[in-house]
Write a protein that holds these residues in place. Structure first.
Motif, PDB file in Angstrom:
ATOM      1  N   ASP A 162       0.704  -0.648   0.377  1.00  0.00           N
ATOM      2  CA  ASP A 162       0.060   0.086  -0.284  1.00  0.00           C
ATOM      3  C   ASP A 162       0.809   0.948   0.201  1.00  0.00           C
ATOM      4  OD1 ASP A 162      -2.726  -1.513   0.060  1.00  0.00           O
ATOM      5  OD2 ASP A 162      -2.441  -1.703   2.376  1.00  0.00           O
ATOM      6  N   TYR A 163       2.112   1.457   0.843  1.00  0.00           N
ATOM      7  CA  TYR A 163       2.909   2.267   0.893  1.00  0.00           C
ATOM      8  C   TYR A 163       3.764   2.604  -0.412  1.00  0.00           C
ATOM      9  CZ  TYR A 163       6.276   5.379   2.826  1.00  0.00           C
ATOM     10  OH  TYR A 163       7.603   6.438   2.464  1.00  0.00           O
ATOM     11  N   PHE A 164       3.598   1.678  -0.579  1.00  0.00           N
ATOM     12  CA  PHE A 164       4.675   1.613  -1.944  1.00  0.00           C
ATOM     13  C   PHE A 164       4.182   1.909  -3.838  1.00  0.00           C
ATOM     14  CE2 PHE A 164       8.030   0.535   0.874  1.00  0.00           C
ATOM     15  CZ  PHE A 164       9.934   1.888   0.372  1.00  0.00           C
ATOM     16  N   ASP A 165       2.712   1.456  -3.697  1.00  0.00           N
ATOM     17  CA  ASP A 165       1.933   1.108  -4.663  1.00  0.00           C
ATOM     18  C   ASP A 165       2.038   3.029  -5.852  1.00  0.00           C
ATOM     19  OD1 ASP A 165       1.012  -0.902  -5.152  1.00  0.00           O
ATOM     20  OD2 ASP A 165      -1.325  -0.245  -4.037  1.00  0.00           O
ATOM     21  N   GLY A 166       1.478   3.913  -4.700  1.00  0.00           N
ATOM     22  CA  GLY A 166       1.909   5.296  -6.133  1.00  0.00           C
ATOM     23  C   GLY A 166       3.212   5.102  -6.655  1.00  0.00           C
ATOM     24  N   MET A 167       4.720   4.928  -5.984  1.00  0.00           N
ATOM     25  CA  MET A 167       5.811   5.257  -6.554  1.00  0.00           C
ATOM     26  C   MET A 167       5.795   4.106  -7.521  1.00  0.00           C
ATOM     27  SD  MET A 167       7.478   6.023  -2.641  1.00  0.00           S
ATOM     28  CE  MET A 167       6.364   5.410  -1.580  1.00  0.00           C
ATOM     29  N   VAL A 168       5.745   3.306  -7.226  1.00  0.00           N
ATOM     30  CA  VAL A 168       5.789   2.198  -7.916  1.00  0.00           C
ATOM     31  C   VAL A 168       5.226   1.951  -9.530  1.00  0.00           C
ATOM     32  CG1 VAL A 168       4.422  -0.360  -8.856  1.00  0.00           C
ATOM     33  CG2 VAL A 168       5.903  -0.082  -6.890  1.00  0.00           C
ATOM     34  N   GLU A 169       3.694   2.939  -9.736  1.00  0.00           N
ATOM     35  CA  GLU A 169       3.529   2.923 -10.578  1.00  0.00           C
ATOM     36  C   GLU A 169       4.274   4.117 -10.780  1.00  0.00           C
ATOM     37  OE1 GLU A 169      -0.335   4.448 -11.821  1.00  0.00           O
ATOM     38  OE2 GLU A 169      -0.967   2.857 -10.382  1.00  0.00           O
ATOM     39  N   GLU A 170       4.529   5.127 -10.610  1.00  0.00           N
ATOM     40  CA  GLU A 170       5.396   6.412 -11.358  1.00  0.00           C
ATOM     41  C   GLU A 170       6.724   5.781 -11.809  1.00  0.00           C
ATOM     42  OE1 GLU A 170       6.607   9.252  -8.674  1.00  0.00           O
ATOM     43  OE2 GLU A 170       4.048   9.766  -7.997  1.00  0.00           O
ATOM     44  N   GLN A 171       7.156   4.825 -11.539  1.00  0.00           N
ATOM     45  CA  GLN A 171       8.725   4.415 -12.224  1.00  0.00           C
ATOM     46  C   GLN A 171       7.947   3.256 -13.052  1.00  0.00           C
ATOM     47  OE1 GLN A 171      11.229   5.664 -11.617  1.00  0.00           O
ATOM     48  NE2 GLN A 171      11.120   6.215  -9.795  1.00  0.00           N
ATOM     49  N   SER A 172       6.418   2.957 -13.297  1.00  0.00           N
ATOM     50  CA  SER A 172       6.609   2.049 -14.590  1.00  0.00           C
ATOM     51  C   SER A 172       7.074   0.687 -13.589  1.00  0.00           C
ATOM     52  CB  SER A 172       6.952   2.561 -16.032  1.00  0.00           C
ATOM     53  OG  SER A 172       6.411   3.296 -16.322  1.00  0.00           O
ATOM     54  N   MET A 173       6.982   0.364 -12.798  1.00  0.00           N
ATOM     55  CA  MET A 173       7.612  -1.165 -12.431  1.00  0.00           C
ATOM     56  C   MET A 173       6.393  -1.918 -11.475  1.00  0.00           C
ATOM     57  SD  MET A 173      10.669   0.695 -10.585  1.00  0.00           S
ATOM     58  CE  MET A 173      12.062  -0.608 -10.353  1.00  0.00           C
ATOM     59  N   ARG A 174       6.266  -2.832 -10.906  1.00  0.00           N
ATOM     60  CA  ARG A 174       5.255  -3.668 -10.163  1.00  0.00           C
ATOM     61  C   ARG A 174       6.732  -4.149  -9.130  1.00  0.00           C
ATOM     62  NH1 ARG A 174       6.061  -4.302 -15.359  1.00  0.00           N
ATOM     63  NH2 ARG A 174       7.320  -6.236 -15.164  1.00  0.00           N
ATOM     64  N   LEU A 175       5.337  -4.831  -8.425  1.00  0.00           N
ATOM     65  CA  LEU A 175       5.812  -4.759  -6.755  1.00  0.00           C
ATOM     66  C   LEU A 175       5.027  -6.353  -6.561  1.00  0.00           C
ATOM     67  CD1 LEU A 175       7.985  -4.374  -4.014  1.00  0.00           C
ATOM     68  CD2 LEU A 175       5.744  -2.686  -3.198  1.00  0.00           C
ATOM     69  N   GLU A 176       6.084  -7.117  -6.544  1.00  0.00           N
ATOM     70  CA  GLU A 176       5.578  -8.666  -5.924  1.00  0.00           C
ATOM     71  C   GLU A 176       5.656  -9.091  -4.411  1.00  0.00           C
ATOM     72  OE1 GLU A 176       6.569 -13.023  -7.477  1.00  0.00           O
ATOM     73  OE2 GLU A 176       5.839 -11.500  -9.053  1.00  0.00           O
ATOM     74  N   MET A 177       4.220  -9.137  -3.556  1.00  0.00           N
ATOM     75  CA  MET A 177       4.620  -9.256  -2.368  1.00  0.00           C
ATOM     76  C   MET A 177       4.717 -10.817  -1.780  1.00  0.00           C
ATOM     77  SD  MET A 177       5.629  -7.045  -0.274  1.00  0.00           S
ATOM     78  CE  MET A 177       6.571  -5.356  -0.119  1.00  0.00           C
ATOM     79  N   ALA A 178       5.423 -11.893  -1.915  1.00  0.00           N
ATOM     80  CA  ALA A 178       5.100 -13.391  -1.503  1.00  0.00           C
ATOM     81  C   ALA A 178       4.887 -13.542  -0.371  1.00  0.00           C
ATOM     82  CB  ALA A 178       5.725 -14.113  -2.596  1.00  0.00           C
ATOM     83  N   LEU A 179       5.119 -12.753   1.339  1.00  0.00           N
ATOM     84  CA  LEU A 179       5.660 -12.943   2.202  1.00  0.00           C
ATOM     85  C   LEU A 179       4.098 -14.017   3.043  1.00  0.00           C
ATOM     86  CD1 LEU A 179       6.849  -9.501   2.763  1.00  0.00           C
ATOM     87  CD2 LEU A 179       8.211 -11.155   2.969  1.00  0.00           C
ATOM     88  N   HIS A 180       4.757 -15.093   3.514  1.00  0.00           N
ATOM     89  CA  HIS A 180       3.928 -15.703   4.519  1.00  0.00           C
ATOM     90  C   HIS A 180       4.712 -15.897   5.671  1.00  0.00           C
ATOM     91  CE1 HIS A 180       6.867 -18.234   1.999  1.00  0.00           C
ATOM     92  NE2 HIS A 180       6.321 -19.151   2.700  1.00  0.00           N
TER      93      HIS A 180
END
Length: 160
Positions: free
Chosen positions: A34-52
């Motif tokens: 949630d925190y990085f969503d906007g920054m990721v979009e600005e950089q034309s990147m994707r953030l994939e979380m696979a934490l468990h």
């Protein structure tokens, strides 16, 4: 930068009080996403979380360490690539695609004020990865970086 320097000075004090808790890694991943969503979009990147699962750590310090690694991946990663955050056993990894670093650069990556490419620092103080190392020392763990074939992988290892 002053806040970062104060944090590093406090982190060197072995009597630093740790707030040990069992952390739900999936919830931490959602918070970081949630925190990085906007920054990721600005950089034309994707953030994939696979934490468990769970990890015993200081929640604020762990969040800061992962946030520093994700911010670093955003700053230096290739556009249109994916930043992956995942865990295995007692380790957490942030992986991104970007320029490969030499062995010499990898050996110095956690040093204070050091940057692999000072022309691309984009307002960075060069303290983020040093803070990550200090946080891992407080947890009696370690951090390492491996770079090969355009994949940069930062791993936080916990001793338990």
């Amino acid at each position: 930068m002053i806040d970062n320097m104060l944090f590093l000075a406090k982190a060197e004090d072995a009597s630093q009080a740790m707030d040990w808790q069992n952390i739900d890694l999936a919830l931490l991943g959602e918070k970081l996403q949630d925190y990085f969503d906007g920054m990721v979009e600005e950089q034309s990147m994707r953030l994939e979380m696979a934490l468990h699962g769970e990890l015993r750590a200081d929640p604020q310090l762990l969040q800061r360490a992962l946030a520093n690694l994700i911010a670093n991946a955003l700053r230096y990663g290739d556009q249109n690539s994916t930043i992956r955050v995942f865990n295995q056993d007692h380790s957490l990894t942030v992986e991104n695609h970007g320029p490969a670093l030499s062995e010499e650069q990898q050996a110095r990556i956690f040093d204070r004020f050091w940057r692999a490419d000072s022309s691309r620092h984009q307002g960075s103080s060069g303290l983020g990865l040093s803070i990550v190392r200090s946080i891992m020392r407080l947890h009696q763990g370690s951090c390492e970086m491996h770079s090969e074939q355009g994949v940069n992988r930062f791993t936080l290892r916990f001793p338990y």
